[in-house]
Design an enzyme around this catalytic site. Structure first.
Site, PDB file in Angstrom:
ATOM      1  N   HIS A   1      -3.073   4.107   5.216  1.00  0.00           N
ATOM      2  CA  HIS A   1      -4.273   3.255   5.313  1.00  0.00           C
ATOM      3  C   HIS A   1      -5.493   3.996   4.764  1.00  0.00           C
ATOM      4  O   HIS A   1      -6.228   3.501   3.922  1.00  0.00           O
ATOM      5  CB  HIS A   1      -4.485   2.851   6.771  1.00  0.00           C
ATOM      6  CG  HIS A   1      -5.815   2.228   7.041  1.00  0.00           C
ATOM      7  ND1 HIS A   1      -6.209   1.037   6.467  1.00  0.00           N
ATOM      8  CD2 HIS A   1      -6.845   2.636   7.827  1.00  0.00           C
ATOM      9  CE1 HIS A   1      -7.431   0.738   6.894  1.00  0.00           C
ATOM     10  NE2 HIS A   1      -7.839   1.680   7.709  1.00  0.00           N
TER      11      HIS A   1
ATOM     12  N   ARG B   1       0.868  -1.183   0.000  1.00  0.00           N
ATOM     13  CA  ARG B   1       0.000   0.000   0.000  1.00  0.00           C
ATOM     14  C   ARG B   1       0.899   1.224   0.000  1.00  0.00           C
ATOM     15  O   ARG B   1       1.581   1.502   0.978  1.00  0.00           O
ATOM     16  CB  ARG B   1      -0.895  -0.060   1.238  1.00  0.00           C
ATOM     17  CG  ARG B   1      -1.413   1.253   1.715  1.00  0.00           C
ATOM     18  CD  ARG B   1      -2.605   1.111   2.615  1.00  0.00           C
ATOM     19  NE  ARG B   1      -2.400   0.401   3.869  1.00  0.00           N
ATOM     20  CZ  ARG B   1      -1.733   0.869   4.921  1.00  0.00           C
ATOM     21  NH1 ARG B   1      -1.123   2.039   4.851  1.00  0.00           N
ATOM     22  NH2 ARG B   1      -1.636   0.172   6.033  1.00  0.00           N
TER      23      ARG B   1
ATOM     24  N   TYR C   1       4.984   4.303  11.175  1.00  0.00           N
ATOM     25  CA  TYR C   1       5.242   2.863  11.259  1.00  0.00           C
ATOM     26  C   TYR C   1       6.032   2.282  10.091  1.00  0.00           C
ATOM     27  O   TYR C   1       6.255   1.083  10.041  1.00  0.00           O
ATOM     28  CB  TYR C   1       3.926   2.080  11.456  1.00  0.00           C
ATOM     29  CG  TYR C   1       2.848   2.343  10.416  1.00  0.00           C
ATOM     30  CD1 TYR C   1       2.850   1.666   9.208  1.00  0.00           C
ATOM     31  CD2 TYR C   1       1.824   3.256  10.664  1.00  0.00           C
ATOM     32  CE1 TYR C   1       1.858   1.889   8.272  1.00  0.00           C
ATOM     33  CE2 TYR C   1       0.823   3.493   9.729  1.00  0.00           C
ATOM     34  CZ  TYR C   1       0.844   2.808   8.538  1.00  0.00           C
ATOM     35  OH  TYR C   1      -0.132   3.043   7.608  1.00  0.00           O
TER      36      TYR C   1
END
Lengths: 397, 344
Positions: free
Chosen positions: A280, A276, A289
């Site tokens: 998100h 990705r 992260y």
């Protein structure tokens, strides 16, 4: 006394009866195991056998998909969408899922799979209704055989199994393709769906898009399995591991699984390894992260760039073709922008229309209450309007 | 469908038998009706309610599933999407909880979410309630959970005749029905003829089981026989109790309940599930809102205690019995303790 010390257990093997009749001999799991490495076609010798028509079709859809993702993301910044979970970087999975199915088949998308629905032919605006917020689902699922975009994780997988099973009971050669992310594989419904599908030999294909993170949690904290595709073996179905950024490989693996299911061969679990590129959703901060370096590595493995290399090698990446593809994608984005910039019409009375087939007396009363509130609101507006404009004029002698 | 059944044609039948008959008739009438759940096939269900269905209709129509309630209900959702009418069995009340996400996130709202394009003509049979000496997790009264979820119909029969009629109506409904079967009434008997045409009650209508004038007992499912017994016993105390059997908690029959309370002026709600957060609170509130000026006393509740369901050797102390109902009815006199503020 331990089990081993029981009389006749280990000392006198010849007197041991065979396993009880309910004990089933183990089936050799080897044919079910996925490849050690993700299956790839682009950049390998096998790419030579690929049909050019398929490659250009995939390319067109990938470019449209990328543009669609960018436009939808822009619409969140303008407040036109409440949220958009982008599938940028994962377009090959989305497009292949749509193109591997026949019209009669069903697609069960998760909330990140808007693009698969659009590539299957769904109106781009209808596909965004959920995310715009004018209704939970903007289309008739029967029209394109696309289940509602599913927000709870993995709960649509048992639906796909049930639908595929029902179709087979009715004698229809319909296949269901269910899409889920890597995080979704940890949910109980994932397990139950795969188990039911294998027991029933239901014509269903499970596509896991492993994009590395479930919001912020990396795969290593999601599973200790060698791969997500390995999970298939325990259920008694084949697992396939495939490069999710390799559009022709995705298309081939999915098509094989769909055809196998249609022939009565039962379910398949496919893990597409992808990434990705965006966060998100627009509400997420991916820098917390993962590193920029990691993102850059994956950008170098971009599904569009990978396919362009193959098209160029075949002299198919002409200026005309690229230009026409880009124009088509721009047109898609312009249409989407224009239509999404119009305020959607919502009818408050719709709140009560589809709770039950027949309204309960309680809902009828609540609908009447809302109707009265709306009427009062409207009357208030009229009064206000009259107070500032006409009435003041009329009041003058 | 209102032919009168001659008395001679009626034979003793249990509620379980009436339910079996309802399933069988529904399957025979409509090939899209599929029964599924754990043990429903060869065994005929742990309460034998699906007895003989697999043999008669085949394993594709009456399917033994893997032991997975979310999977059972989740696959049933997909089957319903493809035009079938699944009738799902959750073996015991507390076993249904793993299926709650499917129930709440999908079953209850699929019609709403899709503006009527996808409907959920599902029946979810749940044997519920206590009184059979079941061990932990086998006696829950979970109706409040279902009632708290818009989009679900919640139905519970209390008589043999209703077991048949309401289950037929539930299966015929185009919306999902949580069909709560009071397991301690499975073996209750009535003179009933499954062969004679029976009027199938529409969902959402309460039934007045006993006419009375001095107070209304409002109840459903396993508490109906207890209320009927209490009403008989109350005659000795000078009380002429009316008993209303709700039959369907959702849709809720405000009309029948309120008409009764307006006639009698007093109401007691009786159910097994815990009182706090239980259906009785909602029912009492509805009555108070609609019938306040007809009430001679506060609406009272007789419910199970607010405790996790007790072990079988203690359950008789928990379940509302005749004496507790009579004691509560006595408090409807609206004098002494109440006026002194010592009612509780």
């Amino acid at each position: 006394m331990t089990v081993l010390e029981q009389p006749g257990s280990s000392r006198n093997k010849s007197s041991l009866a065979g396993p009880p009749p309910t004990w089933q001999p183990r089936v050799d799991p080897a044919p079910l195991l996925p490849d050690a490495e993700p299956y790839r076609l682009l950049g390998t010798d096998a790419a030579a056998r690929l049909d050019s028509g398929l490659l250009t079709r995939l390319y067109t859809q990938l470019v449209r998909g990328r543009r669609y993702n960018a436009q939808a993301t822009a619409l969140t910044r303008q407040g036109r969408l409440a949220v958009y979970p982008s599938s940028t970087g994962q377009e090959a999975c989305e497009v292949a899922a749509a193109l591997a199915l026949e019209d009669r088949d069903w697609l069960f998308p998760s909330y990140r799979d808007t693009l698969a629905a659009v590539a299957r032919g769904l109106d781009p605006v209808q596909a965004l209704t959920l995310l715009r917020g004018d209704w939970h689902n903007g289309y008739d699922p029967h029209e394109h055989r696309i289940a509602p975009l599913c927000t709870p994780l993995a709960t649509q997988l048992p639906h796909a199994v049930g639908l595929a099973h029902a179709a087979r009971l009715k004698g229809d050669e319909v296949v269901a393709l269910a899409m889920v992310g890597d995080g979704g594989t940890s949910e109980g419904d994932f397990h139950e769906a795969l188990n039911f599908a294998a027991i029933w030999q239901a014509p269903v294909v499970f596509l896991v898009q492993n994009n590395g993170f479930a919001i912020s949690v990396p795969l290593a904290k999601q599973t200790a399995a060698p791969s997500l595709a390995h999970k298939a073996v325990g259920y008694g179905m084949p697992g396939r591991l495939v490069d999710g950024n390799d559009a022709p490989a995705m298309h081939e693996v999915l098509t094989e699984a769909v055809e196998r299911a249609r022939r009565g061969g039962g379910p398949t679990l496919i893990e597409a390894v992808t990434y990705r590129i965006e966060a998100h959703t627009n509400a997420d901060d991916a820098t917390r992260y993962r590193s920029d370096a990691e993102v850059e590595t994956w950008k170098a493995h971009d599904p569009i760039a990978l396919l362009e290399r193959e098209l160029a090698a075949r002299d198919l990446l002409t200026d005309d073709f690229v230009g026409a593809t880009r124009d088509g994608a721009e047109q898609l984005a312009a249409d989407l922008r224009e239509r999404m910039n119009a305020d959607p019409e919502v009818d408050p009375m719709d709140l009560f229309t589809h709770v039950f087939a027949e309204q309960t007396s309680q809902l009828r009363a609540q609908a009447a209450q809302l109707r009265a509130e709306l009427d009062a609101e409207a009357a208030g507006h009229t009064e206000d309007a009259a107070g500032t404009d006409g009435s003041a004029e009329e009041a003058r002698p | 469908m209102t032919t009168t059944v001659p008395a001679t044609a009626r034979k003793p039948a249990t509620m379980a038998q009436a339910l079996t008959r309802a399933l069988r008739d529904a399957m025979a009438d409509d090939p899209s009706v599929h029964v599924m759940g754990e043990d429903v096939g060869t065994l005929g269900g742990v309460f034998r309610v699906t007895d003989g269905l697999a043999k008669e209709f085949g394993e594709d129509r009456c399917t033994d599933t893997a032991l997975a309630e979310a999977g059972i209900l989740g696959t049933a959702v997909g089957m319903a999407m493809y035009g079938l009418r699944p009738v799902v069995e959750m073996q015991f009340d507390a076993f249904a909880y793993p299926a709650f996400e499917q129930l709440i996130s999908h079953v209850a709202r699929m019609r709403n979410r899709t503006r009527g394009a996808l409907t959920m003509p599902l029946t979810i049979r749940v044997p519920y309630g206590g009184g059979i000496g079941g061990v932990e997790h086998h006696s829950d009264s979970s109706e409040a959970y279902y009632l708290a979820t818009p989009g679900l119909q919640v139905v519970t029969p209390a008589t043999v005749e209703d077991a048949y009629g309401l289950l037929r109506a539930a299966i015929a409904s185009d919306d999902p029905v949580v069909f709560l079967e009071p397991k301690r009434l499975y073996w209750s008997k009535a003179d009933w003829s499954p062969d004679a045409p029976t009027e199938v009650a529409p969902l959402g209508r309460a039934a007045i089981r006993r006419r009375g004038s001095s107070a209304t007992l409002i109840t459903y499912g396993p508490s109906l026989p207890v209320c009927m017994e209490a009403a008989e016993a109350a005659r000795a105390e000078g009380w002429d109790l009316e008993v209303v059997d709700l039959r369907s908690l959702m849709p809720f029959d405000d009309e029948t309940v309120c008409a009764s309370v307006r006639r009698t002026g007093r109401a007691v709600v009786v159910h097994e599930s815990n009182g706090f957060g239980g259906p009785g609170g909602e029912i009492a509130a509805r009555i108070t809102e609609r019938c306040f000026h007809h009430l001679e006393a506060p609406v009272l509740r007789v419910a199970g205690f607010d405790i996790p369901y007790p072990p079988p050797m203690l359950e008789r102390h928990h379940l509302p019995g005749v004496d507790r109902i009579l004691d509560t009815v006595a408090r409807l006199q609206w004098e002494s303790d109440w006026t002194e503020g010592r009612g509780e």
